[in-house]
Design a protein around this motif. Structure first.
Motif, PDB file in Angstrom:
ATOM      1  N   LEU A 123      29.345  21.627  31.543  1.00 59.32           N
ATOM      2  CA  LEU A 123      28.321  20.975  32.350  1.00 59.32           C
ATOM      3  C   LEU A 123      27.235  21.977  32.750  1.00 59.32           C
ATOM      4  N   ALA A 124      27.643  23.182  33.124  1.00 60.51           N
ATOM      5  CA  ALA A 124      26.659  24.213  33.493  1.00 60.51           C
ATOM      6  C   ALA A 124      25.730  24.519  32.329  1.00 60.51           C
ATOM      7  N   HIS A 125      26.271  24.569  31.114  1.00 56.18           N
ATOM      8  CA  HIS A 125      25.433  24.814  29.935  1.00 56.18           C
ATOM      9  C   HIS A 125      24.436  23.684  29.732  1.00 56.18           C
ATOM     10  N   ARG A 126      24.862  22.450  29.947  1.00 55.28           N
ATOM     11  CA  ARG A 126      23.949  21.314  29.811  1.00 55.28           C
ATOM     12  C   ARG A 126      22.854  21.361  30.869  1.00 55.28           C
ATOM     13  N   ILE A 127      23.229  21.727  32.080  1.00 56.49           N
ATOM     14  CA  ILE A 127      22.232  21.817  33.148  1.00 56.49           C
ATOM     15  C   ILE A 127      21.209  22.904  32.826  1.00 56.49           C
ATOM     16  N   ALA A 128      21.666  24.030  32.290  1.00 55.30           N
ATOM     17  CA  ALA A 128      20.741  25.114  31.940  1.00 55.30           C
ATOM     18  C   ALA A 128      19.746  24.681  30.866  1.00 55.30           C
ATOM     19  N   GLN A 129      20.139  23.765  30.015  1.00 49.71           N
ATOM     20  CA  GLN A 129      19.261  23.300  28.940  1.00 49.71           C
ATOM     21  C   GLN A 129      18.259  22.248  29.411  1.00 49.71           C
ATOM     22  N   HIS A 130      18.643  21.441  30.395  1.00 48.17           N
ATOM     23  CA  HIS A 130      17.788  20.329  30.814  1.00 48.17           C
ATOM     24  C   HIS A 130      17.456  20.367  32.307  1.00 48.17           C
TER      25      HIS A 130
END
Length: 381
Positions: free
Chosen positions: A201-208
């Motif tokens: 989830l943290a990786h997704r947040i960093a992308q968007h």
């Protein structure tokens, strides 16, 4: 920012006994951190206590290590940009400057190119780390609706309601690449993710979206840091929505801080039988606005939205209500947690047959099995 300037900021951050308020007072008197450390002990004692002035004369032993790791972190190429935002930087959120103790530094990971620090279209969504299935569904649904309405969802990356709100915001903003979907304010250094279950989830947040922290790299998940970071969640948002919370929930700290900052507080009511609803009910008794749809939030904050996004959320809420043609067992369940004996009394269905039907509904994700032999219907958007 060059190495010497960064060293000044980190040294001020790491100096024992120098908190955000004292650091701000020092910079008001002398200028940038490098100017602060250029002052004589006598000049420093004019602004701070003698023991604080003495501490400022000592170089923190971890400074060089922290400086090297920060420079390396900033220089490391990754899927998401990394930056350091200092007090006074144009990118520093004006809303945080109005607080009593704004952080000296903000470590940022993600779409800073989409970040508008002066924006008032931020909404915090917080709640229990152990929500009911309905509470988790509500958090995701409201996160999605807020994003579809053009709001950025701010939360804390914790398990439960926080995670669901972030996920909903990412879903709602999936087609809008020109704005920030969600901001996660964390209680650790940005070189680690806590809890580890939220790594993807943290990786997704960093992308968007954007991950923010006031804590130096390498900071572990210390219990005291999480209530402290809650002031930033409240500070970054125009209002705070509490989805589910027990009476001792940390989410109530965020709500209190939002209220103290003059921000709006919203709460979703729940079952009178649910401990996870009591915090929200207490907030409503204290003046928080009762929320049923995204429109309640937008009206109170005087924000506009697209008619389609409002209609979609209203339809989703309406669709979750009982229908004449729905399974009679779902109607009998209602939306409060209920035990097997009570369901037998309500429906007249034999216990063995009732257990089979409940299992089918559970496998279809329409009913959740709760501790204590209880069952609860789940409303979906």
């Amino acid at each position: 920012m060059d190495r010497d300037e960064l060293a000044g900021w980190l040294r001020l951050l790491l100096t024992p006994g120098i908190g955000n308020t004292t650091a701000r007072r020092l910079m008001a008197a002398f200028g940038l951190p490098t100017d602060v450390f250029a002052q004589s002990p006598t000049r420093l004692r004019e602004v701070v206590l003698p023991q604080q002035a003495q501490a400022l004369q000592q170089v923190p032993p971890e400074l060089e290590t922290q400086l090297d790791s920060t420079l390396q972190w900033l220089a490391t190429a990754g899927a998401a940009p990394r930056s350091l935002i200092t007090l006074g930087d144009d990118r520093y959120p004006a809303a945080l400057l109005a607080m009593e103790d704004p952080p000296l530094l903000l470590y940022a990971l993600g779409r800073t190119d989409l970040w508008r620090p002066a924006s008032s279209r931020n909404i915090a969504i917080v709640g229990s780390r152990n929500p009911t299935p309905q509470g988790e569904a509500n958090a995701r649904q409201f996160g999605k609706a807020c994003a579809q309405a053009g709001l950025t969802v701010v939360s804390g990356l914790a398990l439960g309601v926080d995670s669901a709100a972030h996920l909903g915001a990412l879903e709602g903003a999936a087609e809008a690449d020109d704005r920030l979907a969600t901001i996660a304010v964390v209680g650790t250094g940005l070189d680690r993710v806590y809890p580890r279950r939220n790594l993807a989830l943290a990786h997704r947040i960093a992308q968007h979206g954007l991950l923010l922290s006031e804590y130096p790299l390498g900071t572990p998940p210390l219990a005291a840091n999480f209530p402290k970071r809650n002031r930033l969640i409240a500070g970054l948002a125009q209002g705070t929505l509490v989805v589910e919370a027990a009476l001792q929930s940390g989410s109530l700290i965020t709500a209190r801080l939002a209220s103290e900052q003059g921000k709006e507080v919203f709460a979703i009511p729940g079952s009178i039988h649910s401990a996870q609803a009591r915090g929200c009910h207490a907030l409503i008794r204290q003046g928080a606005k009762l929320v049923e749809t995204i429109q309640d939030v937008l009206d109170e904050l005087k924000l506009s939205s697209t008619p389609d996004s409002i209609a979609a959320h209203a339809d989703a809420i309406s669709a979750s209500g009982p229908k004449d043609t729905e399974n009679p067992l779902l109607t009998a369940l209602g939306y409060d947690p209920v035990g097997l004996d009570a369901l037998v009394a309500r429906t007249g269905i034999a216990t063995s047959q009732l257990q089979v039907q409940l299992l089918e509904l559970e496998l279809d994700n329409q009913v959740a099995r709760l501790p204590g032999g209880l069952f609860q219907r789940i409303a979906h958007s």
